[in-house]
Write a protein that holds these residues in place. Sequence first.
Motif, PDB file in Angstrom:
ATOM      1  N   ARG A  83     -34.227  12.012-101.965  1.00  0.00           N
ATOM      2  CA  ARG A  83     -32.832  11.601-102.062  1.00  0.00           C
ATOM      3  C   ARG A  83     -32.688  10.497-103.114  1.00  0.00           C
ATOM      4  O   ARG A  83     -33.396   9.482-103.059  1.00  0.00           O
ATOM      5  CB  ARG A  83     -32.303  11.126-100.711  1.00  0.00           C
ATOM      6  N   ALA A  85     -29.655   8.839-106.281  1.00  0.00           N
ATOM      7  CA  ALA A  85     -28.312   8.835-106.855  1.00  0.00           C
ATOM      8  C   ALA A  85     -28.405   8.291-108.271  1.00  0.00           C
ATOM      9  O   ALA A  85     -29.459   7.818-108.708  1.00  0.00           O
ATOM     10  CB  ALA A  85     -27.362   7.991-106.008  1.00  0.00           C
ATOM     11  N   THR A 138     -20.875  13.624-104.484  1.00  0.00           N
ATOM     12  CA  THR A 138     -20.486  12.587-103.540  1.00  0.00           C
ATOM     13  C   THR A 138     -20.685  11.235-104.208  1.00  0.00           C
ATOM     14  O   THR A 138     -21.391  11.136-105.214  1.00  0.00           O
ATOM     15  CB  THR A 138     -21.304  12.679-102.236  1.00  0.00           C
ATOM     16  N   SER A 140     -20.724   6.689-103.615  1.00  0.00           N
ATOM     17  CA  SER A 140     -20.719   5.526-102.728  1.00  0.00           C
ATOM     18  C   SER A 140     -20.349   4.283-103.517  1.00  0.00           C
ATOM     19  O   SER A 140     -20.923   4.014-104.574  1.00  0.00           O
ATOM     20  CB  SER A 140     -22.102   5.331-102.081  1.00  0.00           C
ATOM     21  N   GLY A 144     -24.589   2.727-101.006  1.00  0.00           N
ATOM     22  CA  GLY A 144     -25.228   3.753-100.194  1.00  0.00           C
ATOM     23  C   GLY A 144     -25.022   3.597 -98.700  1.00  0.00           C
ATOM     24  O   GLY A 144     -25.526   4.396 -97.916  1.00  0.00           O
ATOM     25  N   TRP A 147     -20.592   7.091 -97.790  1.00  0.00           N
ATOM     26  CA  TRP A 147     -20.450   8.057 -98.880  1.00  0.00           C
ATOM     27  C   TRP A 147     -19.122   8.781 -98.779  1.00  0.00           C
ATOM     28  O   TRP A 147     -18.655   9.090 -97.677  1.00  0.00           O
ATOM     29  CB  TRP A 147     -21.598   9.063 -98.854  1.00  0.00           C
ATOM     30  N   SER A 150     -18.106  14.889 -99.630  1.00  0.00           N
ATOM     31  CA  SER A 150     -18.577  15.701-100.760  1.00  0.00           C
ATOM     32  C   SER A 150     -17.606  16.836-101.074  1.00  0.00           C
ATOM     33  O   SER A 150     -17.033  17.452-100.179  1.00  0.00           O
ATOM     34  CB  SER A 150     -19.960  16.273-100.456  1.00  0.00           C
ATOM     35  N   THR A 172     -20.403  13.497 -95.332  1.00  0.00           N
ATOM     36  CA  THR A 172     -20.408  12.067 -95.660  1.00  0.00           C
ATOM     37  C   THR A 172     -21.807  11.482 -95.463  1.00  0.00           C
ATOM     38  O   THR A 172     -21.968  10.267 -95.346  1.00  0.00           O
ATOM     39  CB  THR A 172     -19.404  11.297 -94.781  1.00  0.00           C
ATOM     40  N   GLY A 174     -24.232  11.680 -97.641  1.00  0.00           N
ATOM     41  CA  GLY A 174     -24.842  11.300 -98.911  1.00  0.00           C
ATOM     42  C   GLY A 174     -25.608  12.445 -99.552  1.00  0.00           C
ATOM     43  O   GLY A 174     -25.527  13.591 -99.115  1.00  0.00           O
TER      44      GLY A 174
END
Length: 216
Positions: A83, A85, A138, A140, A144, A147, A150, A172, A174
């Motif tokens: 995971r 971003a 998505t 934030s 984080g 979120w 999406s 939501t 993430g």
Amino acid sequence: MKTLLSALTACAWLACVSAAHSAATVELTVSGEITPMACTPVLSGGGMIDFGKISQKDLNQATGTRLPLKSLTLTVNCNAPGRYALRMRDNRDGTAHVNSEIYYGLGLDSAGNKLGVYSVKFDPKQTVADALAVTYGTESTTGGLAWRTSNSNPIDIGANSLLGFTDVVGSTAGPSAIQNLTSTLTLEAVINAKQNLDLSVETLMDGSATLEVVYL
């Protein structure tokens, strides 16, 4: 009565001293986590966007002038699914004439005026993540902690927000764990109104930003 009052005063004084002593120190805790995950982002064309020479006579006098849209391809390759971003830092911070985290500066003219701004948009519909059938975006704004729901709407990457992708619509939770991602980015640049600039000499557009992978 006098004795009792003196005793109470002494107790109050001792309480103050005790409180003062307890406030004289504070504990610092340093935490974090070192992850074996490693991702490498790469932009097509070395991340270079060149608008060429633009005549000052083609610029709007009192309003901004939008330049033609430009596209870049971003690939993010990781050594394992995980995971993460994305966010982008403006290397010309303070030169954007519009105050928003999604606008990045194009530098200054010879008189120190702000030359213009640009933004970079991610489109989930033009994003492929591993073998996922569909990709949704998505975002934030809380580092984080929470979120945005999406969806498939395009997202402008911001300097203070996190942008991620998932295969679950309406979530939501993430970003999903992704190993390989490819996305087509759209860059839009706007030159400041000509009346706000000194264009008596050749002026270099000097935008620069750093795209960062943030591990979650």
